[in-house]
Scaffold this motif. Structure first.
Motif, PDB file in Angstrom:
ATOM      1  N   ASN A  40     -26.417 -10.598 -46.254  1.00 42.44           N
ATOM      2  CA  ASN A  40     -26.100  -9.268 -45.303  1.00 42.44           C
ATOM      3  C   ASN A  40     -27.103  -9.802 -44.079  1.00 42.44           C
ATOM      4  O   ASN A  40     -28.535  -9.943 -44.135  1.00 42.44           O
ATOM      5  N   GLY A  41     -26.683  -9.446 -42.738  1.00 48.59           N
ATOM      6  CA  GLY A  41     -27.377  -9.632 -41.723  1.00 48.59           C
ATOM      7  C   GLY A  41     -27.708 -11.087 -41.319  1.00 48.59           C
ATOM      8  O   GLY A  41     -28.366 -11.299 -40.274  1.00 48.59           O
ATOM      9  N   THR A  46     -21.137 -11.488 -36.411  1.00 50.89           N
ATOM     10  CA  THR A  46     -21.562 -12.107 -34.948  1.00 50.89           C
ATOM     11  C   THR A  46     -20.689 -13.382 -34.520  1.00 50.89           C
ATOM     12  O   THR A  46     -20.139 -13.400 -33.527  1.00 50.89           O
ATOM     13  N   LEU A  47     -20.884 -14.216 -35.508  1.00 51.52           N
ATOM     14  CA  LEU A  47     -20.065 -15.621 -35.237  1.00 51.52           C
ATOM     15  C   LEU A  47     -18.767 -15.367 -35.259  1.00 51.52           C
ATOM     16  O   LEU A  47     -18.140 -16.059 -34.485  1.00 51.52           O
ATOM     17  N   MET A  48     -18.134 -14.767 -36.183  1.00 48.53           N
ATOM     18  CA  MET A  48     -16.563 -14.495 -35.899  1.00 48.53           C
ATOM     19  C   MET A  48     -16.012 -13.844 -34.589  1.00 48.53           C
ATOM     20  O   MET A  48     -15.029 -14.005 -34.119  1.00 48.53           O
ATOM     21  N   ILE A 209     -18.985 -22.766 -45.584  1.00 51.25           N
ATOM     22  CA  ILE A 209     -19.939 -22.729 -44.741  1.00 51.25           C
ATOM     23  C   ILE A 209     -21.013 -21.623 -44.877  1.00 51.25           C
ATOM     24  O   ILE A 209     -20.489 -20.637 -44.960  1.00 51.25           O
ATOM     25  N   VAL A 210     -21.965 -22.130 -45.116  1.00 52.31           N
ATOM     26  CA  VAL A 210     -23.292 -21.217 -45.483  1.00 52.31           C
ATOM     27  C   VAL A 210     -24.199 -20.825 -44.296  1.00 52.31           C
ATOM     28  O   VAL A 210     -24.711 -21.850 -43.586  1.00 52.31           O
ATOM     29  N   ILE A 211     -24.418 -19.498 -43.975  1.00 56.42           N
ATOM     30  CA  ILE A 211     -25.292 -19.294 -42.853  1.00 56.42           C
ATOM     31  C   ILE A 211     -26.468 -18.562 -43.615  1.00 56.42           C
ATOM     32  O   ILE A 211     -26.435 -17.598 -44.456  1.00 56.42           O
ATOM     33  N   ARG A 212     -27.589 -18.632 -42.786  1.00 56.50           N
ATOM     34  CA  ARG A 212     -28.613 -17.782 -43.297  1.00 56.50           C
ATOM     35  C   ARG A 212     -29.638 -17.574 -42.008  1.00 56.50           C
ATOM     36  O   ARG A 212     -30.048 -18.507 -41.248  1.00 56.50           O
ATOM     37  N   ALA A 213     -29.790 -16.324 -41.699  1.00 55.21           N
ATOM     38  CA  ALA A 213     -30.641 -16.039 -40.411  1.00 55.21           C
ATOM     39  C   ALA A 213     -30.018 -16.705 -39.243  1.00 55.21           C
ATOM     40  O   ALA A 213     -30.833 -17.071 -38.564  1.00 55.21           O
ATOM     41  N   GLY A 214     -28.937 -16.676 -39.026  1.00 50.94           N
ATOM     42  CA  GLY A 214     -28.166 -17.301 -37.960  1.00 50.94           C
ATOM     43  C   GLY A 214     -28.061 -18.695 -37.724  1.00 50.94           C
ATOM     44  O   GLY A 214     -27.652 -19.170 -36.778  1.00 50.94           O
TER      45      GLY A 214
END
Length: 242
Positions: A40-41, A46-48, A209-214
């Motif tokens: 979460n966060g 935001t990216l979508m 696709i893995v995202i962490r802290a932007g």
């Protein structure tokens, strides 16, 4: 030869002093199902929103086919359908009326072809038997399927789905998963699915696709992240803690 349908190229998004997305790059290919995961966060929604042109990047570019989303939004998004957050409908309308009204926003649909196109979409999402019932009588899973039909009105190659399984019971999640797989098989659609339900993504996705802290920290084949019969949840937690 694989067909590139979307490219995120070194995208950064800042609001004030806060960086929401930082130097993010990845590519999506036709006919693939991509899972987009992160805590979460982390910046998923935001990216979508950036990918659909709802907000603009601070730097970098997003291209759909040959079109830049920021500079040529209409042409770029002609090939994309999206559900960002839960779909909202006028509940006093029938499913058919919802699609009929929204179809008028698509100038590429000829008036003479509109009803046939709507019938085909309703059949594709398995709502043909309930097409003339009011949306207020639909289950949450049926509303999600109607949302996917709405996103398909413009006959896109790519669907972006933000947490499509939210609130669904196990049967509804299985029906949604099977629908996504069927639409990929029958129509050659690509999907980019953001979800926190990792077991569901493991069952249907080709790539992650893995995202962490932007920041995107991992991309690749699902089987390259999962080893020795792991659940995706365990592999994801290991990645977050590494």
């Amino acid at each position: 030869m694989t067909k590139l349908i979307l490219e995120v190229d070194r995208v950064t998004k800042r609001i004030g002093n806060k960086t929401l997305i930082q130097e993010t790059s990845f590519k999506l290919e036709k006919g693939m199902i991509y899972g987009f995961i992160g805590p979460n966060g982390a910046g998923k929604t935001t990216l979508m929103r950036l990918m659909t042109g709802l907000i603009q990047p601070t730097s970098g570019a997003i291209r759909i086919g040959t079109y830049d989303v920021q500079k040529q939004r209409k042409q770029a998004l002609a090939n994309v359908g999206a559900i960002i957050e839960s779909p909202i409908f006028f509940e006093y309308m029938t499913g058919r009326q919802v699609l009929r009204n929204l179809s008028r926003l698509h100038s590429e649909i000829r008036s003479a072809d509109r009803e046939k196109h709507i019938d085909q979409l309703l059949q594709s999402v398995e709502l043909q038997s309930r097409a003339d019932d009011k949306v207020k009588t639909y289950s949450l899973g049926m509303k999600q399927r109607l949302g996917i039909a709405q996103a398909m009105l413009g006959s896109p190659d790519l669907l972006l789905l933000d947490e499509p399984s939210n609130g669904l019971d196990p049967l509804g999640m299985r029906e949604l998963r099977n629908l996504i797989l069927q639409l990929r098989e029958s129509r050659g659609l690509s999907f980019f699915v953001s979800s926190h339900l990792l077991d569901e993504l493991q069952l249907m996705c080709d790539q992650l696709i893995v995202i962490r802290a932007g920041v995107v920290i991992w991309t690749g084949n699902v089987n390259d992240l999962i080893v020795d019969g792991q659940r995706l949840e365990d592999a994801f937690l290991e990645l977050m803690l590494s």
